[in-house]
Design a protein around this motif. Structure first.
Motif, PDB file in Angstrom:
ATOM      1  N   ILE A  64      28.905  33.825  45.756  1.00 20.59           N
ATOM      2  CA  ILE A  64      29.707  34.886  45.133  1.00 20.59           C
ATOM      3  C   ILE A  64      30.952  34.298  44.478  1.00 20.59           C
ATOM      4  CG2 ILE A  64      31.167  36.877  45.681  1.00 20.59           C
ATOM      5  CD1 ILE A  64      29.105  37.694  47.755  1.00 20.59           C
ATOM      6  N   TYR A  65      31.585  33.342  45.152  1.00 19.27           N
ATOM      7  CA  TYR A  65      32.774  32.689  44.600  1.00 19.27           C
ATOM      8  C   TYR A  65      32.443  31.956  43.302  1.00 19.27           C
ATOM      9  CZ  TYR A  65      36.429  29.114  44.192  1.00 19.27           C
ATOM     10  OH  TYR A  65      37.401  28.275  43.725  1.00 19.27           O
ATOM     11  N   ALA A  66      31.299  31.284  43.266  1.00 27.39           N
ATOM     12  CA  ALA A  66      30.949  30.467  42.096  1.00 27.39           C
ATOM     13  C   ALA A  66      30.599  31.319  40.885  1.00 27.39           C
ATOM     14  CB  ALA A  66      29.783  29.540  42.443  1.00 27.39           C
ATOM     15  N   VAL A  67      29.870  32.409  41.093  1.00 23.72           N
ATOM     16  CA  VAL A  67      29.413  33.215  39.950  1.00 23.72           C
ATOM     17  C   VAL A  67      30.376  34.353  39.616  1.00 23.72           C
ATOM     18  CG1 VAL A  67      27.011  32.632  40.421  1.00 23.72           C
ATOM     19  CG2 VAL A  67      27.993  34.711  41.410  1.00 23.72           C
ATOM     20  N   ARG A  68      31.393  34.581  40.471  1.00 24.19           N
ATOM     21  CA  ARG A  68      32.449  35.583  40.229  1.00 24.19           C
ATOM     22  C   ARG A  68      31.879  36.998  40.046  1.00 24.19           C
ATOM     23  NH1 ARG A  68      35.881  32.184  35.865  1.00 24.19           N
ATOM     24  NH2 ARG A  68      33.783  31.466  35.379  1.00 24.19           N
ATOM     25  N   ILE A  69      31.159  37.405  41.065  1.00 23.00           N
ATOM     26  CA  ILE A  69      30.616  38.763  41.121  1.00 23.00           C
ATOM     27  C   ILE A  69      31.431  39.543  42.162  1.00 23.00           C
ATOM     28  CG2 ILE A  69      28.596  40.112  41.821  1.00 23.00           C
ATOM     29  CD1 ILE A  69      26.834  37.855  40.810  1.00 23.00           C
ATOM     30  N   PRO A  70      31.849  40.776  41.851  1.00 18.00           N
ATOM     31  CA  PRO A  70      31.394  41.676  40.782  1.00 18.00           C
ATOM     32  C   PRO A  70      32.312  41.746  39.564  1.00 18.00           C
ATOM     33  CG  PRO A  70      32.525  42.950  42.433  1.00 18.00           C
ATOM     34  CD  PRO A  70      32.588  41.525  42.896  1.00 18.00           C
ATOM     35  N   GLU A  71      33.455  41.037  39.568  1.00 20.93           N
ATOM     36  CA  GLU A  71      34.398  41.222  38.454  1.00 20.93           C
ATOM     37  C   GLU A  71      33.817  40.757  37.120  1.00 20.93           C
ATOM     38  OE1 GLU A  71      35.653  37.308  40.493  1.00 20.93           O
ATOM     39  OE2 GLU A  71      34.948  39.313  41.069  1.00 20.93           O
ATOM     40  N   ARG A  72      32.819  39.884  37.172  1.00 19.29           N
ATOM     41  CA  ARG A  72      32.173  39.451  35.935  1.00 19.29           C
ATOM     42  C   ARG A  72      31.513  40.640  35.224  1.00 19.29           C
ATOM     43  NH1 ARG A  72      29.794  34.856  33.809  1.00 19.29           N
ATOM     44  NH2 ARG A  72      30.518  33.609  35.575  1.00 19.29           N
ATOM     45  N   TRP A  73      31.008  41.580  36.012  1.00 19.05           N
ATOM     46  CA  TRP A  73      30.305  42.725  35.427  1.00 19.05           C
ATOM     47  C   TRP A  73      31.271  43.729  34.802  1.00 19.05           C
ATOM     48  CZ3 TRP A  73      27.337  43.202  40.648  1.00 19.05           C
ATOM     49  CH2 TRP A  73      26.381  42.185  40.715  1.00 19.05           C
ATOM     50  N   LYS A  74      32.428  43.925  35.423  1.00 18.39           N
ATOM     51  CA  LYS A  74      33.415  44.879  34.913  1.00 18.39           C
ATOM     52  C   LYS A  74      34.811  44.260  34.994  1.00 18.39           C
ATOM     53  CE  LYS A  74      30.920  49.165  35.942  1.00 18.39           C
ATOM     54  NZ  LYS A  74      31.005  50.502  36.612  1.00 18.39           N
ATOM     55  N   PRO A  75      35.161  43.407  34.019  1.00 19.01           N
ATOM     56  CA  PRO A  75      36.478  42.762  34.054  1.00 19.01           C
ATOM     57  C   PRO A  75      37.606  43.784  34.127  1.00 19.01           C
ATOM     58  CG  PRO A  75      35.072  41.739  32.400  1.00 19.01           C
ATOM     59  CD  PRO A  75      34.351  42.971  32.866  1.00 19.01           C
ATOM     60  N   GLY A  76      38.552  43.525  35.010  1.00 18.50           N
ATOM     61  CA  GLY A  76      39.708  44.392  35.171  1.00 18.50           C
ATOM     62  C   GLY A  76      39.526  45.497  36.187  1.00 18.50           C
ATOM     63  N   LYS A  77      38.299  45.798  36.582  1.00 18.23           N
ATOM     64  CA  LYS A  77      38.054  46.892  37.520  1.00 18.23           C
ATOM     65  C   LYS A  77      38.266  46.476  38.971  1.00 18.23           C
ATOM     66  CE  LYS A  77      36.800  49.921  34.419  1.00 18.23           C
ATOM     67  NZ  LYS A  77      37.626  51.135  34.152  1.00 18.23           N
ATOM     68  N   PHE A  78      38.234  45.189  39.246  1.00 16.75           N
ATOM     69  CA  PHE A  78      38.352  44.717  40.624  1.00 16.75           C
ATOM     70  C   PHE A  78      39.582  43.821  40.797  1.00 16.75           C
ATOM     71  CE2 PHE A  78      33.874  45.487  39.704  1.00 16.75           C
ATOM     72  CZ  PHE A  78      33.493  46.295  40.778  1.00 16.75           C
ATOM     73  N   ASP A  79      40.593  44.041  39.991  1.00 16.05           N
ATOM     74  CA  ASP A  79      41.784  43.184  40.068  1.00 16.05           C
ATOM     75  C   ASP A  79      42.455  43.263  41.432  1.00 16.05           C
ATOM     76  OD1 ASP A  79      41.231  42.577  37.489  1.00 16.05           O
ATOM     77  OD2 ASP A  79      43.021  43.500  36.614  1.00 16.05           O
ATOM     78  N   ILE A  80      42.593  44.463  41.971  1.00 19.01           N
ATOM     79  CA  ILE A  80      43.312  44.655  43.227  1.00 19.01           C
ATOM     80  C   ILE A  80      42.402  44.476  44.438  1.00 19.01           C
ATOM     81  CG2 ILE A  80      44.635  46.297  44.626  1.00 19.01           C
ATOM     82  CD1 ILE A  80      46.153  45.250  42.252  1.00 19.01           C
ATOM     83  N   ALA A  81      41.235  45.057  44.397  1.00 20.92           N
ATOM     84  CA  ALA A  81      40.341  45.030  45.559  1.00 20.92           C
ATOM     85  C   ALA A  81      38.900  44.872  45.115  1.00 20.92           C
ATOM     86  CB  ALA A  81      40.491  46.321  46.378  1.00 20.92           C
ATOM     87  N   GLY A  82      38.163  44.064  45.880  1.00 24.99           N
ATOM     88  CA  GLY A  82      36.722  43.944  45.666  1.00 24.99           C
ATOM     89  C   GLY A  82      36.279  42.768  44.844  1.00 24.99           C
ATOM     90  N   HIS A  83      37.202  41.889  44.389  1.00 29.57           N
ATOM     91  CA  HIS A  83      36.723  40.774  43.567  1.00 29.57           C
ATOM     92  C   HIS A  83      36.154  39.659  44.443  1.00 29.57           C
ATOM     93  CE1 HIS A  83      41.160  39.724  43.874  1.00 29.57           C
ATOM     94  NE2 HIS A  83      40.596  38.621  44.336  1.00 29.57           N
ATOM     95  N   SER A  84      35.546  38.669  43.808  1.00 28.49           N
ATOM     96  CA  SER A  84      34.714  37.684  44.486  1.00 28.49           C
ATOM     97  C   SER A  84      35.465  36.884  45.536  1.00 28.49           C
ATOM     98  CB  SER A  84      34.095  36.728  43.457  1.00 28.49           C
ATOM     99  OG  SER A  84      35.105  36.070  42.716  1.00 28.49           O
ATOM    100  N   HIS A  85      36.708  36.539  45.262  1.00 24.78           N
ATOM    101  CA  HIS A  85      37.432  35.708  46.212  1.00 24.78           C
ATOM    102  C   HIS A  85      37.691  36.461  47.512  1.00 24.78           C
ATOM    103  CE1 HIS A  85      39.676  31.730  46.040  1.00 24.78           C
ATOM    104  NE2 HIS A  85      39.817  32.137  47.296  1.00 24.78           N
ATOM    105  N   GLN A  86      37.960  37.739  47.414  1.00 22.10           N
ATOM    106  CA  GLN A  86      38.167  38.541  48.618  1.00 22.10           C
ATOM    107  C   GLN A  86      36.876  38.649  49.426  1.00 22.10           C
ATOM    108  OE1 GLN A  86      39.569  42.159  46.879  1.00 22.10           O
ATOM    109  NE2 GLN A  86      41.593  41.332  46.382  1.00 22.10           N
ATOM    110  N   LEU A  87      35.757  38.853  48.753  1.00 24.04           N
ATOM    111  CA  LEU A  87      34.473  38.903  49.440  1.00 24.04           C
ATOM    112  C   LEU A  87      34.159  37.562  50.106  1.00 24.04           C
ATOM    113  CD1 LEU A  87      32.364  40.848  46.779  1.00 24.04           C
ATOM    114  CD2 LEU A  87      33.571  41.772  48.780  1.00 24.04           C
ATOM    115  N   PHE A  88      34.475  36.493  49.420  1.00 30.68           N
ATOM    116  CA  PHE A  88      34.305  35.144  49.969  1.00 30.68           C
ATOM    117  C   PHE A  88      35.094  34.992  51.257  1.00 30.68           C
ATOM    118  CE2 PHE A  88      35.927  30.600  49.607  1.00 30.68           C
ATOM    119  CZ  PHE A  88      34.817  30.058  50.246  1.00 30.68           C
ATOM    120  N   HIS A  89      36.336  35.477  51.266  1.00 28.10           N
ATOM    121  CA  HIS A  89      37.175  35.375  52.457  1.00 28.10           C
ATOM    122  C   HIS A  89      36.570  36.135  53.636  1.00 28.10           C
ATOM    123  CE1 HIS A  89      41.353  34.027  50.784  1.00 28.10           C
ATOM    124  NE2 HIS A  89      40.357  33.246  50.392  1.00 28.10           N
ATOM    125  N   VAL A  90      36.118  37.333  53.388  1.00 27.75           N
ATOM    126  CA  VAL A  90      35.542  38.143  54.460  1.00 27.75           C
ATOM    127  C   VAL A  90      34.296  37.461  55.038  1.00 27.75           C
ATOM    128  CG1 VAL A  90      34.421  40.341  54.994  1.00 27.75           C
ATOM    129  CG2 VAL A  90      36.471  40.301  53.565  1.00 27.75           C
TER     130      VAL A  90
END
Length: 408
Positions: free
Chosen positions: A357-383
């Motif tokens: 997920i970190y390498a391919v940057r999902i899900p922000e790749r699909w909707k740039p700007g929609k996951f700036d605060i919560a839900g982007h790949s780095h946060q998912l990677f951390h969890v």
């Protein structure tokens, strides 16, 4: 805006004394407060200096070149790094609590399970069928009534000796020492029992748990990784120099977590085969140190090396497949080997999915700007990293119980 900043700065520097003793007028002080407010506003990706540009799919809510005090205090504000900081900071406190629990409680819990299991195994080789049946009914935390019933059965089954004053722990530890697993002479057991019984009770030798240092090495590596990551995400926005240092620390933490994760399974699986134990631990240690050294190189932090970074850490994780297969071959008939492998596979799945997920940057790749605060790949990677480390902790508890009960 730049010209306005220069005029404000010039007015602050020149200053003049007023009747109230200040060097700035009310208007200038108001402008100064306004400039500070503007200066610490969150900015867009296009406004970032090059060294802070990492993920072009996260478009806004960036902190850029903030002073250390403001950067540190931003832990309590909302920006695109807030959840990156807190997911691993909370994970750090979780593992700190687990470390304290392991150091203070787990040896006692494991000793309890050890004594119960050894006692049960030993009884199976004797004629004490009634005591065995009662023992199997006992829960891990038996009530006083259960313990008293066990004492009564022991009194009738072992007529020699008064056990009315014995505690639950005395009974279990006494018989664990007096009834070897292959014992076939009940008279020897009776004699051993009588030798340890005194008028004022029993003080049997304690069963020493196996060494814990590989397990604590893993817990230390997990805490270092989580705390280093939180610190990096919190303070890297300060300056290019501090960003460089923090990123190096972050990569070192990831390598430390992966390396130390192999210490408990390798040590406890092959503690009876020193050659393989030292071989596997040496290989993963060398790989971890090499990864840390490589991560110190400046080019390693550039965005276009994202996939290489993820692949390198993923490769370290895959290197553990060999020892796990070897363990299953050696102990294929042992449920502990299968169960710990299940937890280790789960840990690897969490780590691998997080790296992907970190390498391919999902899900922000699909909707740039929609996951700036919560839900982007780095946060998912951390969890997923915290989840993987936690599953590995449970595997470690099984290793401790296994080796505490049987040794080599």
């Amino acid at each position: 805006m730049g010209g306005q900043k220069e005029s404000w700065t010039a007015s602050f520097d020149s200053g003049s004394d007023y009747e109230d003793g200040s060097k700035t007028s009310p208007r200038e002080r108001k402008e100064k407060r306004l400039w500070k407010k503007v200066r610490y506003q969150l900015v867009q990706y296009q406004s970032l200096p090059e060294y802070l540009r990492d993920n072009e799919f996260i478009l806004g809510h960036y902190r850029s070149e903030w002073p250390l005090k403001q950067a540190f205090m931003s832990i309590f504000s909302i920006h695109n790094e807030t959840l990156n900081v807190w997911t691993h900071l909370i994970g750090f406190f979780i593992f700190l609590s687990l470390t304290i629990y392991t150091a203070t409680k787990v040896p006692k819990v494991v000793m309890d399970l050890q004594s119960m299991q050894q006692f049960s195994n030993m009884l199976r080789s004797t004629d004490l069928q009634k005591v065995q049946a009662e023992l199997l009914k006992l829960p891990s935390l038996a009530s006083m009534a259960d313990i008293q019933r066990l004492k009564n059965d022991l009194r009738t089954s072992l007529p020699s000796g008064d056990i009315s004053s014995l505690s639950r722990w005395h009974i279990l530890e006494l018989l664990a020492n007096c009834l070897p697993r292959q014992l076939s002479a009940p008279k020897i057991a009776d004699d051993c029992f009588l030798e340890n019984v005194k008028d004022d009770g029993v003080t049997p030798p304690m069963i020493q748990p196996i060494t814990r240092w590989p397990f604590f090495v893993f817990l230390g590596g997990a805490m270092f990784c989580l705390l280093a990551s939180s610190t990096c995400h919190l303070l890297a926005c300060h300056s290019q120099r501090l960003s460089y240092v923090m990123l190096r620390l972050d990569y070192a933490g990831i390598a430390a977590l992966i390396s130390t994760s192999f210490y408990p399974p390798v040590y406890y699986s092959f503690m009876c085969k020193p050659f393989f134990c030292y071989l596997y631990m040496g290989v993963i240690t060398v790989l971890g140190v090499a990864t840390i050294v490589l991560s110190l190189l400046p080019f390693f932090q550039k965005p276009h090396f994202r996939s290489i970074r993820a692949s390198l850490f993923f490769g370290m994780g895959v290197s553990g497949v060999g020892p796990i297969i070897h363990k299953l071959v050696l102990y294929r008939n042992r449920p502990e080997a299968v169960l710990t492998t299940g937890y280790e596979v789960l840990m690897g799945a969490f780590y691998g999915l997080g790296a992907l997920i970190y390498a391919v940057r999902i899900p922000e790749r699909w909707k740039p700007g929609k996951f700036d605060i919560a839900g982007h790949s780095h946060q998912l990677f951390h969890v997923l990293v915290v989840a993987g480390a936690y599953s590995h902790y449970h595997a470690g508890l099984i290793y401790l119980r296994w080796r505490d009960m049987e040794g080599c």
